[in-house]
Design an enzyme around this catalytic site. Structure first.
Site, PDB file in Angstrom:
ATOM      1  CG  ASP A 146      13.067   2.083  -1.646  1.00  7.56           C
ATOM      2  OD1 ASP A 146      13.061   2.887  -1.592  1.00  7.56           O
ATOM      3  OD2 ASP A 146      14.156   1.070  -2.007  1.00  7.56           O
TER       4      ASP A 146
ATOM      5  CD  GLU B 293      16.024  11.124  -2.975  1.00  3.93           C
ATOM      6  OE1 GLU B 293      15.966  11.320  -3.792  1.00  3.93           O
ATOM      7  OE2 GLU B 293      15.454  10.263  -2.369  1.00  3.93           O
TER       8      GLU B 293
END
Length: 201
Positions: free
Chosen positions: A9, A99
């Site tokens: 990613d 997150e």
């Protein structure tokens, strides 16, 4: 022996990504950052989206959640960035990067994430993955998201054997390393992974 599919990613922090090189090295899928909150668009996203597609890498796009904002507005911002980059094709993947709390209570963060996911699922016709890490999920920030595939950041665990936090019972993608780029595995085939992606109605 598990059959693990390898992926990476990326975001603007990586700058220009050599997708042909990654494909040659065995990268089968990838996620690129598209947006953050309601106003930020990753300037490399369109290039990454096209680069993945041209090199037969399963395309994934992710949105970095900013829970203080309006979930539907943020989802529209994300889907707009996707459209401008060329839109979704069969098997393309979507993820919510969850997150940070932005100082909100866990139940508020979880509510924002559920609303974002439902909006994207309704308007794009694909169920998002949820990217998070164990302690964040254990604190209640992911309540009610167990119906979405878990992409778990668990670098302290062996590849393909991550810690699975509640409310999930199993993992789908494991981010096991961040060197020299974020590295991930999916437990299954390319076909199994793309079945979790976009399918035109």
């Amino acid at each position: 022996m598990k059959r693990l599919l390898h992926g990476i990613d990326v975001s603007n922090w990586q700058g220009r990504v050599d997708w042909a090189h990654h494909a040659e090295e065995g990268v089968a899928f990838a996620f690129a950052k598209a947006t953050e909150g309601g106003g930020f668009s990753d300037r490399y996203f369109s290039r990454n989206w096209q680069g993945m597609r041209e090199n037969w890498v399963v395309c994934g796009a992710y949105h970095f959640a900013r829970p203080k904002g309006d979930a539907a507005e943020h989802a529209r911002h994300f889907l707009g960035a996707l459209r401008r980059a060329g839109g979704l094709r069969r098997g393309d993947l979507i993820a919510l990067d969850l997150e940070t709390s932005d100082g909100l209570r866990p139940e508020q963060v979880a509510r924002h994430a559920r609303r974002w996911c439902r909006y994207v699922e309704l308007h794009a016709g694909v169920r998002p993955f949820v990217y998070t890490y164990p302690s964040f999920a254990h604190s209640g920030h992911c309540a009610g998201l167990e119906g979405y595939p878990l992409w778990i950041a668990s670098p302290s665990q062996a590849r393909g054997d991550p810690q699975v936090p509640s409310p999930w019972a199993e993992w789908t993608i494991h981010q096991y390393s961040s060197r020299p780029v974020d590295r991930n595995v999916f437990d299954g085939s390319r076909q199994a992974l793309t079945r979790l992606g976009y399918h035109p109605r």
